[in-house]
Every structure is written in structure tokens, then in C-alpha cells.
Design an enzyme around this catalytic site. Structure first.
Site, PDB file in Angstrom:
ATOM      1  N   ARG A  37       3.521   7.479   3.383  1.00 19.69           N
ATOM      2  CA  ARG A  37       2.667   6.330   3.096  1.00 19.69           C
ATOM      3  C   ARG A  37       1.182   6.672   3.170  1.00 19.69           C
ATOM      4  O   ARG A  37       0.331   5.956   2.632  1.00 19.69           O
ATOM      5  CB  ARG A  37       3.024   5.181   4.051  1.00 19.69           C
ATOM      6  CG  ARG A  37       2.358   3.846   3.803  1.00 19.69           C
ATOM      7  CD  ARG A  37       2.377   3.385   2.367  1.00 19.69           C
ATOM      8  NE  ARG A  37       3.675   3.287   1.739  1.00 19.69           N
ATOM      9  CZ  ARG A  37       4.460   2.197   1.773  1.00 19.69           C
ATOM     10  NH1 ARG A  37       4.072   1.128   2.429  1.00 19.69           N
ATOM     11  NH2 ARG A  37       5.607   2.194   1.132  1.00 19.69           N
ATOM     12  N   VAL A  40      22.493  -8.338   5.776  1.00 16.32           N
ATOM     13  CA  VAL A  40      22.993  -7.067   5.265  1.00 16.32           C
ATOM     14  C   VAL A  40      21.788  -6.159   5.060  1.00 16.32           C
ATOM     15  O   VAL A  40      20.958  -6.415   4.185  1.00 16.32           O
ATOM     16  CB  VAL A  40      23.759  -7.258   3.935  1.00 16.32           C
ATOM     17  CG1 VAL A  40      24.173  -5.909   3.366  1.00 16.32           C
ATOM     18  CG2 VAL A  40      24.982  -8.141   4.155  1.00 16.32           C
ATOM     19  N   SER A  50       1.744  -1.805   6.636  1.00 15.12           N
ATOM     20  CA  SER A  50       1.046  -0.558   6.983  1.00 15.12           C
ATOM     21  C   SER A  50      -0.159  -0.332   6.077  1.00 15.12           C
ATOM     22  O   SER A  50      -1.259   0.007   6.551  1.00 15.12           O
ATOM     23  CB  SER A  50       2.004   0.631   6.907  1.00 15.12           C
ATOM     24  OG  SER A  50       2.657   0.700   5.655  1.00 15.12           O
ATOM     25  N   LEU A  84      10.519  -4.710  11.406  1.00 12.10           N
ATOM     26  CA  LEU A  84      10.525  -5.441  10.136  1.00 12.10           C
ATOM     27  C   LEU A  84       9.894  -4.661   8.997  1.00 12.10           C
ATOM     28  O   LEU A  84       9.838  -5.141   7.864  1.00 12.10           O
ATOM     29  CB  LEU A  84       9.800  -6.783  10.295  1.00 12.10           C
ATOM     30  CG  LEU A  84      10.460  -7.807  11.217  1.00 12.10           C
ATOM     31  CD1 LEU A  84       9.666  -9.099  11.226  1.00 12.10           C
ATOM     32  CD2 LEU A  84      11.899  -8.068  10.809  1.00 12.10           C
ATOM     33  N   HIS A  85       9.398  -3.458   9.280  1.00 12.59           N
ATOM     34  CA  HIS A  85       8.722  -2.705   8.225  1.00 12.59           C
ATOM     35  C   HIS A  85       9.373  -1.348   8.014  1.00 12.59           C
ATOM     36  O   HIS A  85      10.099  -1.137   7.047  1.00 12.59           O
ATOM     37  CB  HIS A  85       7.241  -2.563   8.581  1.00 12.59           C
ATOM     38  CG  HIS A  85       6.389  -1.988   7.487  1.00 12.59           C
ATOM     39  ND1 HIS A  85       6.790  -1.889   6.167  1.00 12.59           N
ATOM     40  CD2 HIS A  85       5.133  -1.476   7.519  1.00 12.59           C
ATOM     41  CE1 HIS A  85       5.838  -1.360   5.441  1.00 12.59           C
ATOM     42  NE2 HIS A  85       4.811  -1.084   6.232  1.00 12.59           N
ATOM     43  N   ARG A 108       2.638 -14.579   2.278  1.00 14.91           N
ATOM     44  CA  ARG A 108       3.432 -14.026   1.185  1.00 14.91           C
ATOM     45  C   ARG A 108       2.930 -14.526  -0.162  1.00 14.91           C
ATOM     46  O   ARG A 108       2.740 -15.718  -0.364  1.00 14.91           O
ATOM     47  CB  ARG A 108       4.908 -14.424   1.328  1.00 14.91           C
ATOM     48  CG  ARG A 108       5.654 -13.762   2.469  1.00 14.91           C
ATOM     49  CD  ARG A 108       6.068 -12.351   2.107  1.00 14.91           C
ATOM     50  NE  ARG A 108       6.660 -11.656   3.248  1.00 14.91           N
ATOM     51  CZ  ARG A 108       7.963 -11.435   3.385  1.00 14.91           C
ATOM     52  NH1 ARG A 108       8.804 -11.848   2.464  1.00 14.91           N
ATOM     53  NH2 ARG A 108       8.417 -10.780   4.437  1.00 14.91           N
ATOM     54  N   ASN A 129      17.490  -2.369  -2.055  1.00 13.29           N
ATOM     55  CA  ASN A 129      16.152  -1.784  -2.062  1.00 13.29           C
ATOM     56  C   ASN A 129      16.260  -0.308  -1.683  1.00 13.29           C
ATOM     57  O   ASN A 129      17.360   0.219  -1.441  1.00 13.29           O
ATOM     58  CB  ASN A 129      15.207  -2.552  -1.130  1.00 13.29           C
ATOM     59  CG  ASN A 129      15.678  -2.561   0.316  1.00 13.29           C
ATOM     60  OD1 ASN A 129      15.979  -1.523   0.895  1.00 13.29           O
ATOM     61  ND2 ASN A 129      15.742  -3.739   0.921  1.00 13.29           N
ATOM     62  N   HIS A 164      14.126  -8.033  -0.791  1.00 13.28           N
ATOM     63  CA  HIS A 164      12.773  -7.483  -0.674  1.00 13.28           C
ATOM     64  C   HIS A 164      11.785  -8.638  -0.691  1.00 13.28           C
ATOM     65  O   HIS A 164      12.032  -9.667  -1.321  1.00 13.28           O
ATOM     66  CB  HIS A 164      12.478  -6.527  -1.843  1.00 13.28           C
ATOM     67  CG  HIS A 164      11.214  -5.734  -1.675  1.00 13.28           C
ATOM     68  ND1 HIS A 164       9.991  -6.217  -2.086  1.00 13.28           N
ATOM     69  CD2 HIS A 164      10.978  -4.516  -1.128  1.00 13.28           C
ATOM     70  CE1 HIS A 164       9.063  -5.314  -1.813  1.00 13.28           C
ATOM     71  NE2 HIS A 164       9.637  -4.279  -1.228  1.00 13.28           N
ATOM     72  N   LYS A 205      16.810 -14.516  -1.893  1.00 15.61           N
ATOM     73  CA  LYS A 205      16.185 -14.606  -3.209  1.00 15.61           C
ATOM     74  C   LYS A 205      16.452 -13.362  -4.044  1.00 15.61           C
ATOM     75  O   LYS A 205      16.363 -13.404  -5.268  1.00 15.61           O
ATOM     76  CB  LYS A 205      14.677 -14.817  -3.051  1.00 15.61           C
ATOM     77  CG  LYS A 205      14.307 -16.160  -2.427  1.00 15.61           C
ATOM     78  CD  LYS A 205      12.801 -16.300  -2.292  1.00 15.61           C
ATOM     79  CE  LYS A 205      12.424 -17.641  -1.683  1.00 15.61           C
ATOM     80  NZ  LYS A 205      10.949 -17.779  -1.509  1.00 15.61           N
ATOM     81  N   ASP A 256      15.778   1.345   0.911  1.00 15.34           N
ATOM     82  CA  ASP A 256      16.355   1.684   2.206  1.00 15.34           C
ATOM     83  C   ASP A 256      17.880   1.740   2.173  1.00 15.34           C
ATOM     84  O   ASP A 256      18.500   2.314   3.072  1.00 15.34           O
ATOM     85  CB  ASP A 256      15.905   0.672   3.270  1.00 15.34           C
ATOM     86  CG  ASP A 256      14.402   0.670   3.453  1.00 15.34           C
ATOM     87  OD1 ASP A 256      13.840   1.769   3.631  1.00 15.34           O
ATOM     88  OD2 ASP A 256      13.791  -0.414   3.415  1.00 15.34           O
ATOM     89  N   LYS A 283     -24.992   4.793   1.638  1.00 15.33           N
ATOM     90  CA  LYS A 283     -23.702   4.164   1.374  1.00 15.33           C
ATOM     91  C   LYS A 283     -23.012   4.800   0.172  1.00 15.33           C
ATOM     92  O   LYS A 283     -21.774   4.873   0.131  1.00 15.33           O
ATOM     93  CB  LYS A 283     -23.882   2.665   1.140  1.00 15.33           C
ATOM     94  CG  LYS A 283     -24.206   1.877   2.397  1.00 15.33           C
ATOM     95  CD  LYS A 283     -24.251   0.385   2.105  1.00 15.33           C
ATOM     96  CE  LYS A 283     -24.513  -0.402   3.381  1.00 15.33           C
ATOM     97  NZ  LYS A 283     -24.550  -1.865   3.123  1.00 15.33           N
ATOM     98  N   ARG A 295      12.993   2.378  -6.886  1.00 19.11           N
ATOM     99  CA  ARG A 295      13.047   3.530  -5.978  1.00 19.11           C
ATOM    100  C   ARG A 295      14.492   3.815  -5.571  1.00 19.11           C
ATOM    101  O   ARG A 295      14.899   4.979  -5.464  1.00 19.11           O
ATOM    102  CB  ARG A 295      12.178   3.273  -4.745  1.00 19.11           C
ATOM    103  CG  ARG A 295      10.696   3.097  -5.063  1.00 19.11           C
ATOM    104  CD  ARG A 295       9.917   2.663  -3.838  1.00 19.11           C
ATOM    105  NE  ARG A 295      10.414   1.395  -3.314  1.00 19.11           N
ATOM    106  CZ  ARG A 295      10.014   0.844  -2.171  1.00 19.11           C
ATOM    107  NH1 ARG A 295       9.099   1.436  -1.415  1.00 19.11           N
ATOM    108  NH2 ARG A 295      10.513  -0.330  -1.774  1.00 19.11           N
ATOM    109  N   TYR A 348      19.195  -4.741   1.598  1.00 21.42           N
ATOM    110  CA  TYR A 348      19.284  -5.633   0.442  1.00 21.42           C
ATOM    111  C   TYR A 348      18.221  -6.718   0.552  1.00 21.42           C
ATOM    112  O   TYR A 348      17.937  -7.227   1.631  1.00 21.42           O
ATOM    113  CB  TYR A 348      20.686  -6.251   0.339  1.00 21.42           C
ATOM    114  CG  TYR A 348      21.697  -5.221  -0.107  1.00 21.42           C
ATOM    115  CD1 TYR A 348      22.087  -5.129  -1.434  1.00 21.42           C
ATOM    116  CD2 TYR A 348      22.193  -4.284   0.796  1.00 21.42           C
ATOM    117  CE1 TYR A 348      22.966  -4.144  -1.852  1.00 21.42           C
ATOM    118  CE2 TYR A 348      23.076  -3.285   0.393  1.00 21.42           C
ATOM    119  CZ  TYR A 348      23.454  -3.227  -0.935  1.00 21.42           C
ATOM    120  OH  TYR A 348      24.309  -2.226  -1.348  1.00 21.42           O
TER     121      TYR A 348
END
Length: 463
Positions: free
Chosen positions: A428, A340, A269, A298-299, A70, A400, A345, A395, A402, A188, A354, A343
Site C-alpha cells: 500500500r 462470510v 490507510s 476491519l481493514h 461512505r 473481493n 466491499h 449489497k 481477500d 513551498k 483484483r 465477500y
């Protein structure tokens, strides 16, 4: 904010060719526009390497190594940059900027996937004519080859839609122009042109592939519409899903897919596509790998979890929806050891722009303002941050994207939760695939970070 008319006037003026023909930018294709911008980026990279290759841009702490890397500044990604406080910018443009300057579909108000694709790939805002030209090009490429329809139709309807999507995308590698060119031998400097063709072919075919999966799994009794050469990418997608008459859902999908198109390169991704692509795997294989990363809980599954949680809240508190009842349910969720959903990110420390854009969409639609589930989302967003701050273990206590995205899909009749990640996967592709083109154009190397065991890490710390 940038005014639409002045922005386009300046953009066109800047892009008038000086070769005597004075050709307007509005007549240039996506590939022609890209050919113009690549040399400057190549020169910028060359200068960075020559003048600043030893510059320090950050530090690596043990918490970075143990915490999923991270925050590490370790990846080049041209399309977007995510600021913890202000959110995402696409080539410097905020989401409100994009909503003002990116062309909508004819008769619509929301920016199209094609206009976002053009921006992500070239760094320039397309004219309405260029956006429609790209729509027409993608529509021509949009039908699936017979062997792929046979493959998808042979799969059990109980197989997860994301597994089917990844398999279908990987199978399209059969027709990869990059792979064929690489095998016969190319320079190339030409890699990017064949990669671009593959990327556009894949983006064009994703709606038909995703819609076929939806039909097979949830509505096998329905016939599938063909690609309509007069519609934009999302207009065709909505039509093939069976919602072509629902203009509100189609407009929402345009906004949803444009907003989800890119969120810088470090998410699972996008990073997976970049990593696999760095091996010179073709875009089909690279993006199929990205889709399987997106399928993880988780994504890409978060908006489903939000919808389930909001519906469970709705069932428990019934029609007596008050701030106090919502607050009690939030605390019940937290005290049970659950998070929750919707909420917080991994990067953002303020409300997700977004989420704000989707909420603004809801405010302009009377049917959404009257929807009990959308009302509950809006009221929860007012109360949850203070509860999460008091709880003290997050934090970022703010909503977010979602927190609302799946609930709007559900309201408009697209109620199959498991399918929501497929829509995310269609979206994506806009960012992940454009950056494969840039990785080839810039000659980026094979990704190979250094790893340590815990014993080796402790030895390193002591020394």
C-alpha cells in the site's frame, strides 16, 4: 485492451523531447518524468479552482455522516479511481490493461512494483529500461540504517508484526530529507522534491524492514540475506524472506503487491496517510500512521479471516467437497450471526477485478490448481454469491481480493497468518506515498472537515 508494442511505441513517440536533443523517454529518470508532468497538473488544479470552485458534485445525507462518511465525494486523489461496477483504474488503466503494458521483472511475467509505482506517480507507463533503472535505484537505497536494525532486534517477538513495522517506519524519520529541508527553510515549490526522496527511500527500505520482522518473529535461527543490487524490489523481498528459490511465490508476490498498491484515497490507510501528510508531517510519520490504520481488523486483516474460515470449512466437510456441502457451510456461517469473509466491499458492487486477476494467476499454475485449499476457494466463489443474494443482507454478494490472496500465500509456504498484513503494508506504500508527493506538488491544504454532535445535527435538520 491496449497492445504492449503499440502502447510503448506511442508512449515513446509522445515523450521525445523537443529541446533539440530529442532525448527518448526511455532514458529519463522517474524524477525527470515527474518534473515534466507536474506543471500540467498544477495548471489543471488552478483552472478547476478558478472556473468550478462553486460547482456542486454531490450531497451530504445524515446517513453519510453516521455511516463512516461512505460515498462522500470529498477528497482529491490522482493515482486511481474506484468505480462500483467496473472496479479500480490506475490513471485510466484497468488491471488487465496494466498486466499487458507494465514491464515485468527480467525473466518474469508479472508486472513489478516498480512499474506500478512509476505509473501511479507519473500517470505514464515506464519502458522496461526505466523500470529496471528504478529497481537499481531502490536497491542502492534498500539497506536499513544500523539504529533501525537495533530497534527491531530489541523488540519482543510476541509484539505484533504490524506494530513492529509501524515503529520501524516511524524511526526512519530520523533521516527524513523533507524534515531537514523544512527546518532549514525551503520554498513551498520545492516541498515535493524532498518528499519524493523520502518516499523512494522508504519504499526501498520496506522489504528489508518487513523481512527482518518476519525473521525475528518466526525464524530467528535464519540468517538474513542482504539486498541484491541485481534484483527488483519484490525479488529482494522474497529473497530476504527466505523464499528466493521459489519462483512461483516470487511472481505471485509481484502481482499481489502491484494489485494492492492503490485503491483510491478513501480507504482507511490511504486516507490516514493523506490526513497526517496534510499537516506537513514527513512521509515516514505519515505512512507509519497509515500502517496502524491498516492493522485494524476491519481493514487489513481480512485475508487472514478468509483463510481461517476456509480451513475451518475444509476441516468440517473433509474430503467430501460438494456444492451442497459448501452451501450448507455458508448457511451455517450466516445463521450463526457471522459474515462470510472475503465477500462484499464498501464500494464495489461486482466481483473485484483484483480477485479475478489472482484467480487467473492460479489457473496458470498446475500446483495451485491441484491445491485443495485453492480448489475450495474457487468452488466457494461459484456458490457464495447466490447464497448471499438469498440471504438478502449484503449489497455486494461477490468475492473481493481477500477471498483468495491469503490462501495462495499459505499454499506456497508463507503460513504465518499474522504476517499477511505486513505484506499488504509493503504494497500500500506505492499508492499512499506517491500521493504525498502530489499533495506537496499541488500545494493541497491541511485537511479539516466539519463535525457535528447529534444534538447539533438534529437542530440543523429542523432548520
Amino acid at each position: 485492451m491496449i497492445g504492449r508494442s503499440s502502447f510503448f511505441a506511442k508512449s515513446v513517440a509522445r515523450n521525445i523531447s523537443t529541446n533539440g536533443s530529442r532525448r527518448l523517454a526511455s532514458t529519463k529518470s522517474l524524477k525527470e518524468t515527474l518534473q515534466e508532468v507536474i506543471p500540467a497538473k498544477q495548471e489543471q488544479l488552478k483552472k478547476l479552482k478558478a472556473e468550478h470552485s462553486q460547482a456542486v458534485v454531490g450531497e451530504v445525507k445524515v446517513e453519510n455522516i453516521l455511516g463512516g462518511m461512505r460515498g462522500l465525494k470529498a477528497m482529491l486523489w490522482e493515482a486511481s479511481v474506484l468505480d462500483p461496477n467496473e472496479g479500480i483504474r490506475f490513471h485510466g488503466l484497468t488491471i488487465p490493461d496494466c498486466q499487458k503494458v507494465l514491464p515485468p521483472a527480467p525473466g518474469g511475467k508479472e508486472m513489478t512494483a516498480e512499474s506500478m509505482l512509476w505509473l501511479l506517480l507519473t500517470g505514464k507507463v515506464p519502458t522496461p529500461e526505466q523500470s529496471r533503472q528504478l529497481s537499481a535505484e531502490l536497491a542502492v537505497k534498500g539497506e536499513l540504517p544500523h539504529f533501525v536494525t537495533q530497534l527491531i532486534d530489541s523488540l519482543p517477538k510476541t509484539l505484533h508484526p504490524m506494530t513492529q513495522l509501524g515503529m520501524g517506519v516511524a524511526a526512519l524519520n530520523h533521516d527524513s530529507e523533507f524534515q531537514a529541508a523544512y527546518e532549514r527553510g525551503i520554498k513551498k515549490s520545492e516541498y515535493w522534491t524532498y518528499t519524493l526522496e523520502d518516499c523512494l527511500n522508504l519504499i526501498a527500505k520496506l522489504p528489508a524492514l518487513a523481512a527482518r520482522i518476519y525473521r525475528n518473529v518466526y525464524h530467528p535461527e535464519r540468517s538474513l540475506e542482504s539486498v541484491d543490487k541485481n534484483l527488483d524490489l519484490v525479488g529482494n523481498y522474497s529473497n530476504m524472506l527466505g523464499f528466493g528459490q521459489n519462483e512461483h511465490l516470487t511472481e505471485y508476490l509481484r502481482l499481489y503487491i502491484a494489485l494492492h498498491g492503490d485503491h483510491e484515497g478513501g480507504n482507511a490507510s490511504a486516507h490516514t496517510a493523506h490526513l497526517v501528510g496534510s499537516t506537513l508531517s514527513d512521509p515516514y510519520i505519515s505512512y507509519s500512521a497509515a500502517l496502524f490504520a491498516l492493522a485494524g481488523p476491519l481493514h487489513g486483516l481480512a485475508n487472514q479471516e478468509v483463510l481461517r474460515w476456509q480451513m475451518a470449512m475444509q476441516k468440517e466437510i473433509g474430503d467430501n467437497i460438494t456444492h451442497e456441502n459448501i452451501k450448507d457451510y455458508l448457511w451455517k456461517t450466516l445463521k450463526s450471526g457471522q459474515v462470510v469473509p472475503g465477500y462484499g466491499h464498501g464500494v464495489l458492487r461486482n466481483p473485484d477485478p483484483r480477485f479475478i486477476a489472482l484467480q487467473e494467476f492460479c489457473k496458470t499454475r498446475p500446483e495451485l490448481q491441484a491445491s485443495p485449499i485453492i480448489q475450495l476457494v474457487q468452488q466457494t466463489a461459484e456458490i457464495a454469491p447466490d447464497v448471499l443474494k438469498e440471504h438478502g443482507k449484503t449489497k455486494n454478494p461477490y468475492p473481493n481480493v481477500d477471498a483468495t490472496s491469503g490462501c495462495v500465500l499459505y499454499h506456497y509456504g508463507l503460513t504465518e497468518f499474522k504476517y499477511y498484513t505486513v505484506i499488504f503494508g509493503v504494497s500500500r506504500a506505492l499508492g499512499a506515498l506517491t500521493q504525498l508527493v502530489w499533495a506537496r506538488a499541488l500545494g493541497l491544504p491541511l485537511e479539516r472537515p466539519k463535525s457535528y454532535s447529534m444534538d447539533a445535527l438534529q437542530k440543523l435538520i429542523k432548520n
